[in-house]
Design a protein around this motif. Structure first.
Motif, PDB file in Angstrom:
ATOM      1  N   PHE A 134      19.927  -0.173 -61.977  1.00 27.45           N
ATOM      2  CA  PHE A 134      19.118  -0.761 -60.911  1.00 27.45           C
ATOM      3  C   PHE A 134      18.473   0.320 -60.050  1.00 27.45           C
ATOM      4  O   PHE A 134      17.299   0.214 -59.683  1.00 27.45           O
ATOM      5  CB  PHE A 134      19.989  -1.675 -60.048  1.00 27.45           C
ATOM      6  N   VAL A 135      19.217   1.355 -59.721  1.00 30.40           N
ATOM      7  CA  VAL A 135      18.648   2.455 -58.942  1.00 30.40           C
ATOM      8  C   VAL A 135      17.498   3.107 -59.705  1.00 30.40           C
ATOM      9  O   VAL A 135      16.436   3.409 -59.147  1.00 30.40           O
ATOM     10  CB  VAL A 135      19.740   3.491 -58.593  1.00 30.40           C
ATOM     11  N   ALA A 136      17.706   3.318 -61.008  1.00 28.99           N
ATOM     12  CA  ALA A 136      16.638   3.906 -61.832  1.00 28.99           C
ATOM     13  C   ALA A 136      15.421   2.989 -61.873  1.00 28.99           C
ATOM     14  O   ALA A 136      14.271   3.456 -61.822  1.00 28.99           O
ATOM     15  CB  ALA A 136      17.161   4.160 -63.240  1.00 28.99           C
ATOM     16  N   TYR A 137      15.664   1.693 -61.930  1.00 31.29           N
ATOM     17  CA  TYR A 137      14.562   0.725 -61.936  1.00 31.29           C
ATOM     18  C   TYR A 137      13.769   0.796 -60.632  1.00 31.29           C
ATOM     19  O   TYR A 137      12.533   0.796 -60.641  1.00 31.29           O
ATOM     20  CB  TYR A 137      15.134  -0.676 -62.136  1.00 31.29           C
ATOM     21  N   CYS A 138      14.465   0.864 -59.498  1.00 26.29           N
ATOM     22  CA  CYS A 138      13.781   0.938 -58.198  1.00 26.29           C
ATOM     23  C   CYS A 138      12.939   2.202 -58.092  1.00 26.29           C
ATOM     24  O   CYS A 138      11.792   2.164 -57.632  1.00 26.29           O
ATOM     25  CB  CYS A 138      14.806   0.897 -57.063  1.00 26.29           C
ATOM     26  N   LEU A 139      13.506   3.332 -58.510  1.00 28.17           N
ATOM     27  CA  LEU A 139      12.778   4.593 -58.418  1.00 28.17           C
ATOM     28  C   LEU A 139      11.548   4.593 -59.322  1.00 28.17           C
ATOM     29  O   LEU A 139      10.507   5.164 -58.974  1.00 28.17           O
ATOM     30  CB  LEU A 139      13.698   5.757 -58.782  1.00 28.17           C
ATOM     31  N   ALA A 140      11.675   3.935 -60.476  1.00 28.56           N
ATOM     32  CA  ALA A 140      10.586   3.980 -61.454  1.00 28.56           C
ATOM     33  C   ALA A 140       9.475   2.973 -61.161  1.00 28.56           C
ATOM     34  O   ALA A 140       8.325   3.192 -61.556  1.00 28.56           O
ATOM     35  CB  ALA A 140      11.140   3.728 -62.854  1.00 28.56           C
ATOM     36  N   THR A 141       9.792   1.886 -60.474  1.00 27.88           N
ATOM     37  CA  THR A 141       8.820   0.798 -60.374  1.00 27.88           C
ATOM     38  C   THR A 141       8.286   0.521 -58.972  1.00 27.88           C
ATOM     39  O   THR A 141       7.146   0.078 -58.828  1.00 27.88           O
ATOM     40  CB  THR A 141       9.425  -0.514 -60.911  1.00 27.88           C
ATOM     41  N   SER A 142       9.068   0.730 -57.934  1.00 29.72           N
ATOM     42  CA  SER A 142       8.653   0.194 -56.635  1.00 29.72           C
ATOM     43  C   SER A 142       8.678   1.175 -55.476  1.00 29.72           C
ATOM     44  O   SER A 142       8.320   0.795 -54.358  1.00 29.72           O
ATOM     45  CB  SER A 142       9.544  -1.004 -56.266  1.00 29.72           C
TER      46      SER A 142
END
Length: 264
Positions: A212-220
């Motif tokens: 989830f942290v990686a998703y936040c950094l990559a997308t938003s």
């Protein structure tokens, strides 16, 4: 506006339901019949409506505010809903957030939560943004606005100091809002993402949180930064004027308000 026991109970209940609604997929089994938020959104929306009414009733009972206060909520919600389309879809620039910060500060956590939720609902109808994400946006915006009402209010904190405090809150909570909403979208879009950042139903909570942290950094991250920067700029430029106008309207809505004089 003070936060009485009935308001605390109503806000605690609706917030507890919201935390469960956002976080339950992290604890669900991989074989669960429902592993995303698409199916639970109607149930959450159905629960939100009577709870929002309960918050309004509890706040009115605790503060003594009446019909004028409710009317002011409607006006502010309409203004916030009208502001949202001005920047939605462009680098996270959403001018409604600065109005929610200032309104939450003046109206307090109870009315602030209701204002944030109703504003997001009205703006969704206005922009055609109705979908499984809408009740989660209502909750997240309600928390965002309520947080401004929970900020400390020491005697004499007015003027530039208060505006700077609200600007800092708006900056930090813009990222918090984006992160909370990412949790909903991350689960909802699990089948469309690569395995390294996708939600994996049934896996350990800590492993999913790393993704989830990686998703936040990559997308938003960039989107949230645009929202935070615009909120700070508008709060600094317009905060003092808008706060005075909101406080004047609030005093007129409260027939029993004690008259106080502020140094100019």
């Amino acid at each position: 506006m003070r936060l009485g026991p009935r308001s605390v109970a109503a806000l605690g209940l609706i917030s507890a339901i919201g935390v469960v609604a956002f976080g339950w997929p992290l604890l669900a089994d991989a074989d669960s019949a429902v592993t995303d938020h698409a199916a639970d959104a109607p149930w959450l929306f159905g629960a939100l409506l009577p709870l929002l009414v309960a918050v309004v009733v509890a706040t009115i009972a605790d503060t003594g505010m009446g019909a004028k206060a409710v009317a002011m909520l409607g006006v502010l919600a309409a203004v916030g809903a009208a502001l949202r389309p001005l920047g939605a879809g462009t680098a996270g620039l959403e001018p409604m957030f600065f109005l929610m910060v200032l309104s939450g500060r003046v109206l307090g956590p109870g009315f602030g939560f209701v204002l944030g939720s109703v504003t997001m609902f009205a703006s969704a109808l206005l922009t055609g943004g109705v979908g499984p994400w809408m009740p989660f946006q209502m909750l997240a915006m309600g928390w965002f606005t309520m947080g401004a009402g929970l900020l400390p209010a020491p005697r004499g904190l007015r003027g530039r100091g208060e505006v700077l405090m609200l600007a800092l809150y708006g900056f930090l909570s813009s990222f918090a809002y984006g992160t909370v909403m990412n949790l909903q979208g991350w689960v909802l879009l699990q089948s469309t993402m690569s395995s390294s950042v996708a939600f994996h139903p049934g896996e350990a909570v800590h492993e999913n949180l790393v993704r989830f942290v990686a998703y936040c950094l990559a997308t938003s991250l960039g989107w949230d930064l645009g929202r935070a920067a615009l909120t700070v700029v508008l709060t600094v430029l317009l905060g003092s004027t808008v706060l005075k106008a909101l406080r004047r309207a609030t005093r007129r809505a409260d027939f029993e308000a004690q008259v106080t004089f502020e140094p100019r």
